[in-house]
Design a protein around this motif. Structure first.
Motif, PDB file in Angstrom:
ATOM      1  N   GLN A  14      19.685  54.286 -95.663  1.00 36.34           N
ATOM      2  CA  GLN A  14      21.140  54.339 -95.691  1.00 36.34           C
ATOM      3  C   GLN A  14      21.709  53.834 -94.372  1.00 36.34           C
ATOM      4  O   GLN A  14      21.193  54.139 -93.308  1.00 36.34           O
ATOM      5  CB  GLN A  14      21.618  55.760 -95.955  1.00 36.34           C
ATOM      6  N   GLY A  15      22.780  53.035 -94.460  1.00 37.78           N
ATOM      7  CA  GLY A  15      23.458  52.543 -93.266  1.00 37.78           C
ATOM      8  C   GLY A  15      22.679  51.504 -92.488  1.00 37.78           C
ATOM      9  O   GLY A  15      22.878  51.371 -91.279  1.00 37.78           O
ATOM     10  N   LEU A  16      21.797  50.752 -93.164  1.00 39.21           N
ATOM     11  CA  LEU A  16      21.018  49.725 -92.470  1.00 39.21           C
ATOM     12  C   LEU A  16      21.957  48.711 -91.815  1.00 39.21           C
ATOM     13  O   LEU A  16      22.934  48.257 -92.424  1.00 39.21           O
ATOM     14  CB  LEU A  16      20.082  49.011 -93.454  1.00 39.21           C
ATOM     15  N   THR A  17      21.671  48.386 -90.568  1.00 36.23           N
ATOM     16  CA  THR A  17      22.479  47.443 -89.801  1.00 36.23           C
ATOM     17  C   THR A  17      22.772  46.187 -90.606  1.00 36.23           C
ATOM     18  O   THR A  17      21.865  45.597 -91.209  1.00 36.23           O
ATOM     19  CB  THR A  17      21.738  47.051 -88.503  1.00 36.23           C
ATOM     20  N   GLN A  18      24.034  45.790 -90.601  1.00 32.37           N
ATOM     21  CA  GLN A  18      24.457  44.606 -91.337  1.00 32.37           C
ATOM     22  C   GLN A  18      23.738  43.363 -90.805  1.00 32.37           C
ATOM     23  O   GLN A  18      23.553  43.212 -89.595  1.00 32.37           O
ATOM     24  CB  GLN A  18      25.965  44.412 -91.220  1.00 32.37           C
ATOM     25  N   GLY A  19      23.292  42.506 -91.708  1.00 36.32           N
ATOM     26  CA  GLY A  19      22.592  41.288 -91.329  1.00 36.32           C
ATOM     27  C   GLY A  19      21.090  41.447 -91.210  1.00 36.32           C
ATOM     28  O   GLY A  19      20.374  40.493 -90.952  1.00 36.32           O
ATOM     29  N   VAL A  20      20.607  42.681 -91.376  1.00 37.05           N
ATOM     30  CA  VAL A  20      19.173  42.958 -91.330  1.00 37.05           C
ATOM     31  C   VAL A  20      18.689  43.121 -92.764  1.00 37.05           C
ATOM     32  O   VAL A  20      19.325  43.790 -93.578  1.00 37.05           O
ATOM     33  CB  VAL A  20      18.881  44.237 -90.513  1.00 37.05           C
ATOM     34  N   VAL A  21      17.544  42.508 -93.077  1.00 32.52           N
ATOM     35  CA  VAL A  21      17.005  42.537 -94.439  1.00 32.52           C
ATOM     36  C   VAL A  21      15.718  43.354 -94.451  1.00 32.52           C
ATOM     37  O   VAL A  21      14.820  43.118 -93.642  1.00 32.52           O
ATOM     38  CB  VAL A  21      16.724  41.104 -94.942  1.00 32.52           C
ATOM     39  N   LEU A  22      15.635  44.309 -95.381  1.00 31.58           N
ATOM     40  CA  LEU A  22      14.395  45.052 -95.605  1.00 31.58           C
ATOM     41  C   LEU A  22      13.500  44.171 -96.460  1.00 31.58           C
ATOM     42  O   LEU A  22      13.824  43.883 -97.611  1.00 31.58           O
ATOM     43  CB  LEU A  22      14.677  46.375 -96.322  1.00 31.58           C
ATOM     44  N   ASN A  23      12.400  43.713 -95.879  1.00 33.60           N
ATOM     45  CA  ASN A  23      11.492  42.824 -96.613  1.00 33.60           C
ATOM     46  C   ASN A  23      10.813  43.583 -97.753  1.00 33.60           C
ATOM     47  O   ASN A  23      10.388  44.717 -97.574  1.00 33.60           O
ATOM     48  CB  ASN A  23      10.444  42.229 -95.675  1.00 33.60           C
ATOM     49  N   GLY A  24      10.719  42.946 -98.898  1.00 36.18           N
ATOM     50  CA  GLY A  24      10.040  43.546-100.045  1.00 36.18           C
ATOM     51  C   GLY A  24      10.802  44.673-100.710  1.00 36.18           C
ATOM     52  O   GLY A  24      10.212  45.450-101.473  1.00 36.18           O
ATOM     53  N   ALA A  25      12.112  44.786-100.444  1.00 31.39           N
ATOM     54  CA  ALA A  25      12.902  45.856-101.058  1.00 31.39           C
ATOM     55  C   ALA A  25      12.772  45.798-102.574  1.00 31.39           C
ATOM     56  O   ALA A  25      12.758  44.721-103.167  1.00 31.39           O
ATOM     57  CB  ALA A  25      14.367  45.744-100.647  1.00 31.39           C
ATOM     58  N   HIS A  26      12.660  46.972-103.178  1.00 36.50           N
ATOM     59  CA  HIS A  26      12.543  47.048-104.634  1.00 36.50           C
ATOM     60  C   HIS A  26      13.893  47.134-105.314  1.00 36.50           C
ATOM     61  O   HIS A  26      13.979  47.078-106.541  1.00 36.50           O
ATOM     62  CB  HIS A  26      11.684  48.255-105.034  1.00 36.50           C
ATOM     63  N   GLY A  27      14.940  47.293-104.539  1.00 40.02           N
ATOM     64  CA  GLY A  27      16.279  47.371-105.097  1.00 40.02           C
ATOM     65  C   GLY A  27      17.254  47.876-104.064  1.00 40.02           C
ATOM     66  O   GLY A  27      16.939  47.983-102.879  1.00 40.02           O
ATOM     67  N   SER A  28      18.456  48.180-104.550  1.00 40.92           N
ATOM     68  CA  SER A  28      19.522  48.688-103.708  1.00 40.92           C
ATOM     69  C   SER A  28      20.166  49.870-104.415  1.00 40.92           C
ATOM     70  O   SER A  28      20.424  49.813-105.619  1.00 40.92           O
ATOM     71  CB  SER A  28      20.553  47.576-103.466  1.00 40.92           C
ATOM     72  N   HIS A  29      20.404  50.936-103.673  1.00 38.52           N
ATOM     73  CA  HIS A  29      21.033  52.138-104.221  1.00 38.52           C
ATOM     74  C   HIS A  29      22.313  52.400-103.439  1.00 38.52           C
ATOM     75  O   HIS A  29      22.251  52.706-102.248  1.00 38.52           O
ATOM     76  CB  HIS A  29      20.084  53.332-104.125  1.00 38.52           C
ATOM     77  N   LYS A  30      23.450  52.225-104.097  1.00 38.30           N
ATOM     78  CA  LYS A  30      24.758  52.407-103.452  1.00 38.30           C
ATOM     79  C   LYS A  30      24.845  51.585-102.169  1.00 38.30           C
ATOM     80  O   LYS A  30      25.320  52.056-101.139  1.00 38.30           O
ATOM     81  CB  LYS A  30      25.036  53.881-103.199  1.00 38.30           C
ATOM     82  N   GLY A  31      24.343  50.357-102.222  1.00 38.52           N
ATOM     83  CA  GLY A  31      24.396  49.444-101.094  1.00 38.52           C
ATOM     84  C   GLY A  31      23.271  49.592-100.094  1.00 38.52           C
ATOM     85  O   GLY A  31      23.199  48.839 -99.132  1.00 38.52           O
ATOM     86  N   ALA A  32      22.390  50.566-100.283  1.00 34.23           N
ATOM     87  CA  ALA A  32      21.282  50.797 -99.357  1.00 34.23           C
ATOM     88  C   ALA A  32      19.977  50.303 -99.982  1.00 34.23           C
ATOM     89  O   ALA A  32      19.645  50.694-101.102  1.00 34.23           O
ATOM     90  CB  ALA A  32      21.164  52.279 -99.027  1.00 34.23           C
ATOM     91  N   PRO A  33      19.234  49.457 -99.260  1.00 37.17           N
ATOM     92  CA  PRO A  33      17.963  48.984 -99.817  1.00 37.17           C
ATOM     93  C   PRO A  33      16.935  50.109 -99.869  1.00 37.17           C
ATOM     94  O   PRO A  33      17.021  51.079 -99.107  1.00 37.17           O
ATOM     95  CB  PRO A  33      17.527  47.897 -98.832  1.00 37.17           C
TER      96      PRO A  33
END
Length: 124
Positions: free
Chosen positions: A62-81
């Motif tokens: 939650q609240g991941l810094t804007q412009g940073v990508v979580l590699n291999g994310a399985h999805g997004s929940h309410k905007g949080a990877p």
């Protein structure tokens, strides 16, 4: 007198539950790879509760810094990877370690997020 019917629904549970309060979260420091513009890290969830946490289990950032990508994310929940964990249950006292990486783009950034653990179906 008027009588209104009472409806009783059984077996209705929310599709997901934030179980972060039932776990202890220990994070490692992030290692940086400047050539790949990536940070890598790991964290460990320990079930500190008295009940088994039944999966699927998901590490939500939650609240991941804007412009940073979580590699291999399985999805997004309410905007949080999030990353789905291979474990389907976590018994009291059991631990699970999650390895993850971020890509930060053209400028090195400080990475902020709040780690959460959810059970259930995060799909919309």
């Amino acid at each position: 007198t008027d009588h209104y019917p009472v409806r009783v629904s059984r077996g209705l549970t929310p599709p997901y539950v934030d179980v972060s309060d039932a776990v202890r979260i220990v994070q490692s420091g992030l290692a940086v790879n400047y050539a790949a513009q990536q940070y890598t890290g790991k964290l460990m969830f320990t079930n500190t509760g008295k009940a088994v946490l039944h999966g699927p289990l998901h590490f939500v950032l939650q609240g991941l810094t804007q412009g940073v990508v979580l590699n291999g994310a399985h999805g997004s929940h309410k905007g949080a990877p999030y990353l789905s964990l291979p474990e389907t249950r976590l018994a009291p006292g059991e631990k699970v370690t999650v390895h993850f990486s971020f890509t930060y783009g053209d400028k090195k950034k400080a990475i902020d997020y709040v780690p959460k653990l959810f059970t259930g179906d995060l799909k919309p």
